[in-house]
Write an enzyme that holds these catalytic residues in place. Structure first.
Site: not given
Length: 118
Positions: A9-10
């Site tokens: 989720n970066c």
């Protein structure tokens, strides 16, 4: 084959993964949030790039630490313990092929790294 390490989720990871896919580079993704990060794997990262570049002192996770904790991270042992406890503090992505690694993402950096690996 390339192996890329990070967390899904970066935003920077997403850019790197999209770049690899768009450029048809075969890779394996290791998400250390879901797949874990062993002390041995972390040590291999440190051996490739060093503990100081690996420790993300510009991110939110670092800023959330209390000042005493931040001040206590002054060597590989303390940094490694912190990174194992909180994998979000590891700079990402880390792209690895063999004994070569590239930390972080930029289009130019990835183009050159892939070119150099051929």
């Amino acid at each position: 084959m390339y192996k890329i390490y990070g967390i899904k989720n970066c935003d920077t990871m997403k850019k790197a993964l999209n770049w690899l896919n768009d450029n048809k580079v075969e890779f394996e993704f290791h998400n250390y949030k879901t797949e874990g990060l062993s002390p041995e794997l972390l040590q291999s990262f440190i051996d490739l790039v060093g503990w100081q570049p690996l420790l993300n002192t510009k991110g939110t996770t670092w800023r959330k630490l209390d000042e005493a904790t931040r001040q206590s991270i002054d060597n590989e042992v303390s940094a490694k313990a912190l990174m194992l406890e909180n994998t979000s503090i590891i700079k990402r992505p880390l792209l690895v092929k063999g004994k070569k690694a590239l930390l972080g993402f930029s289009t130019d950096g990835y183009q050159q790294f892939i070119k150099d690996m051929k």
